[in-house]
Design a protein around this motif. Structure first.
Motif: not given
Length: 119
Positions: A45-72
C-alpha cells in the motif's frame, strides 16, 4: 509477535508520509504512514501511495512548464563522535524510537538555502 512493531503511544507522528518535505524525495515501506502495521500489505500500500505522489508531483511540474532541481546538502563524511554512530539495534528493541538532532552546520546550510529561495 516479533513480525510487527509494538504500537506505542506517540509513535505515529514519527512515521513519514510518502511525500517528504524534500523536493523530489519520496519514501515507501511498511514503516511509512499507511493503514496497516508492519507487513507486506503495508509495504505494498505504501508503494502504491508513493507512486501516486510521484505521478501527482510529475503532473504538477508539467503544468508549471518546468521541473525544479531538488535542493542538495553538501556531502559530509561520517562522524565517529556522533551520538548514534555506533548505535546498533539489539533484538526485541528493534522498534524503539530514537530521535536525533540535526547538526548545527546542517541547520545553518538549510537556513541559507531557504533565504536564497525566498529572495
Amino acid at each position: 509477535p516479533t513480525s510487527v512493531y509494538e504500537t506505542l503511544p506517540g509513535c505515529e507522528v514519527h512515521r513519514p508520509t510518502q511525500k517528504s518535505p524534500i523536493s523530489n524525495f519520496f519514501v515507501a515501506g511498511d514503516f511509512s504512514k499507511q493503514k496497516y502495521l508492519a507487513s507486506m500489505e503495508g509495504a505494498i500500500l505504501s508503494g502504491q501511495l508513493a507512486a501516486r505522489e510521484v505521478a501527482e508531483s510529475f503532473l504538477w511540474q508539467g503544468k508549471k512548464g518546468s521541473s525544479k532541481v531538488p535542493r542538495q546538502l553538501a556531502p559530509r563524511p561520517a562522524r565517529p563522535d556522533a551520538e548514534d554512530f555506533h548505535f546498533t539495534t539489539p533484538d526485541m528493541t528493534l522498534y524503539q524510537v530514537h530521535v536525533g538532532k540535526i547538526p548545527k552546520e546542517v541547520e545553518e546550510e538549510l537556513q541559507q538555502q531557504e533565504q536564497v529561495t525566498a529572495a
